[in-house]
Design a protein around this motif. Structure first.
Motif, short mmCIF file in Angstrom:
data_model
loop_
_atom_site.label_atom_id
_atom_site.label_comp_id
_atom_site.label_asym_id
_atom_site.label_seq_id
_atom_site.Cartn_x
_atom_site.Cartn_y
_atom_site.Cartn_z
N UNK A 223 105.43 36.35 66.85
CA UNK A 223 105.26 34.96 66.57
C UNK A 223 104.06 34.72 65.68
N UNK A 224 102.92 35.46 65.65
CA UNK A 224 102.07 35.04 64.96
C UNK A 224 102.33 35.55 63.26
N UNK A 225 102.88 36.89 63.33
CA UNK A 225 103.41 37.09 62.08
C UNK A 225 104.07 35.94 61.58
N UNK A 226 105.05 35.25 62.32
CA UNK A 226 105.81 34.54 61.54
C UNK A 226 105.04 33.13 61.19
N UNK A 227 103.96 32.74 61.82
CA UNK A 227 103.04 31.53 61.60
C UNK A 227 102.34 32.14 60.32
N UNK A 228 101.89 33.18 60.33
CA UNK A 228 101.03 33.65 58.85
C UNK A 228 101.87 33.63 57.90
N UNK A 229 103.19 33.92 57.74
CA UNK A 229 103.99 33.94 56.67
C UNK A 229 104.33 32.23 56.01
N UNK A 230 104.36 31.50 57.32
CA UNK A 230 104.39 29.91 56.82
C UNK A 230 102.88 29.70 56.22
N UNK A 231 102.06 30.05 56.72
CA UNK A 231 100.75 29.68 55.99
C UNK A 231 100.52 30.25 54.61
N UNK A 232 101.10 31.44 54.45
CA UNK A 232 100.98 32.13 52.94
C UNK A 232 101.78 31.22 52.01
N UNK A 233 102.90 30.82 52.44
CA UNK A 233 103.94 30.06 51.62
C UNK A 233 103.09 28.84 51.37
N UNK A 234 102.49 27.92 52.39
CA UNK A 234 101.79 26.86 51.99
C UNK A 234 100.75 27.05 51.09
N UNK A 235 99.87 28.22 51.27
CA UNK A 235 98.79 28.57 50.62
C UNK A 235 99.33 28.59 49.00
N UNK A 236 100.41 29.10 48.70
CA UNK A 236 101.01 29.66 47.45
C UNK A 236 101.22 28.12 46.75
N UNK B 108 91.95 32.19 63.65
CA UNK B 108 92.52 32.21 65.14
C UNK B 108 93.53 33.10 65.24
N UNK B 109 94.59 32.94 64.36
CA UNK B 109 95.92 33.84 64.64
C UNK B 109 95.59 35.34 64.38
N UNK B 110 94.66 35.61 63.55
CA UNK B 110 94.40 36.92 63.09
C UNK B 110 93.62 37.73 64.32
N UNK B 111 92.59 36.84 64.80
CA UNK B 111 91.92 37.21 66.11
C UNK B 111 92.63 37.48 67.26
N UNK B 112 93.47 36.43 67.40
CA UNK B 112 94.72 36.65 68.59
C UNK B 112 95.36 37.90 68.40
N UNK B 113 96.01 38.33 67.32
CA UNK B 113 96.92 39.35 66.98
C UNK B 113 96.17 40.51 67.21
N UNK B 114 94.79 40.93 66.89
CA UNK B 114 94.14 42.16 66.86
C UNK B 114 93.82 42.26 68.50
N UNK B 115 93.52 41.04 69.24
CA UNK B 115 93.43 41.24 70.67
C UNK B 115 94.73 41.88 71.40
#
Length: 201
Positions: free
Chosen positions: A44-57, A130-137
């Motif tokens: 789920x986190x990876x999916x949200x990160x992909x959405x964020x990357x699309x927005x950043x681009x 926040x997402x990267x921190x939660x993913x690592x945990x």
């Protein structure tokens, strides 16, 4: 107090399983379920990160300082990370500079080309942090449990096998005794011979 084991305990071949056997076995799918839950969290986190990357681009121009989320292969594993793209003029090529989680928000550019959407990009970076921190945990929790389980098994596998062999030898020696309370284990029972007699109360 007599140390003699009642004959009926020696002649009964039925071995009853411990009353908590079902509870122990139920822990296996429970552990697997917990690992599955954490895995779904990471997905789920990876999916949200992909959405964020699309927005950043979309929000940032194709200029030096543009932030993106990319996937790096490290120690055989692919992990997400935020990078800042930098155009090297003398080499006429782009290079990616990996950013630490602590510097994500302050790395957002607010110069003329980036100014309009800089607040939105900063908010995306806060969420990314926040997402990267939660993913690592989540991954650390799974790895720590697996590592602890492997260590516990490796450290005690031989010991348990020895205990089991000794126990089988003891039970076999007891089973070979006669029903006479005065009987003693024969010299072929090394486990029993090593046992120190207890004083009667």
């Amino acid at each position: 107090m007599s140390n003699t084991i009642p004959p009926q305990l020696l002649t009964n071949p039925v071995i009853h399983h411990p009353p908590n056997l079902d509870e122990v076995l139920e822990a296996v799918p429970a552990c697997a379920k917990s690992a599955e839950t954490l895995s779904h969290m990471v997905i789920s986190i990876d999916g949200q990160l992909a959405k964020i990357d699309h927005a950043l681009n979309t929000l940032q121009p194709r200029k030096t300082g543009k932030l993106r989320i990319t996937w790096w292969k490290r120690r055989g594993k692919v992990t997400p990370a935020v990078v800042k793209w930098i155009y090297v003029k003398n080499m006429q090529r782009w290079r990616a500079e990996r950013l630490s989680n602590e510097s994500l928000v302050i790395s957002v550019r607010s110069s003329v080309e980036f100014k309009a959407d800089a607040p939105a990009v900063k908010e995306l970076m806060r969420r990314t942090k926040a997402l990267l921190s939660l993913r690592a945990r989540a991954l650390e929790t799974m790895q720590r449990f697996q590592h602890a389980a492997d260590l516990l098994h490796a450290a005690n596998e031989d010991k348990l096998a020895t205990f089991n062999a000794d126990l089988n030898g003891l039970l076999e020696a007891l089973d070979n005794r006669t029903d006479s309370p005065d009987s003693e284990p024969g010299p072929s029972s090394p486990v029993l011979l090593e046992m120190e007699p207890e004083d009667d109360d």
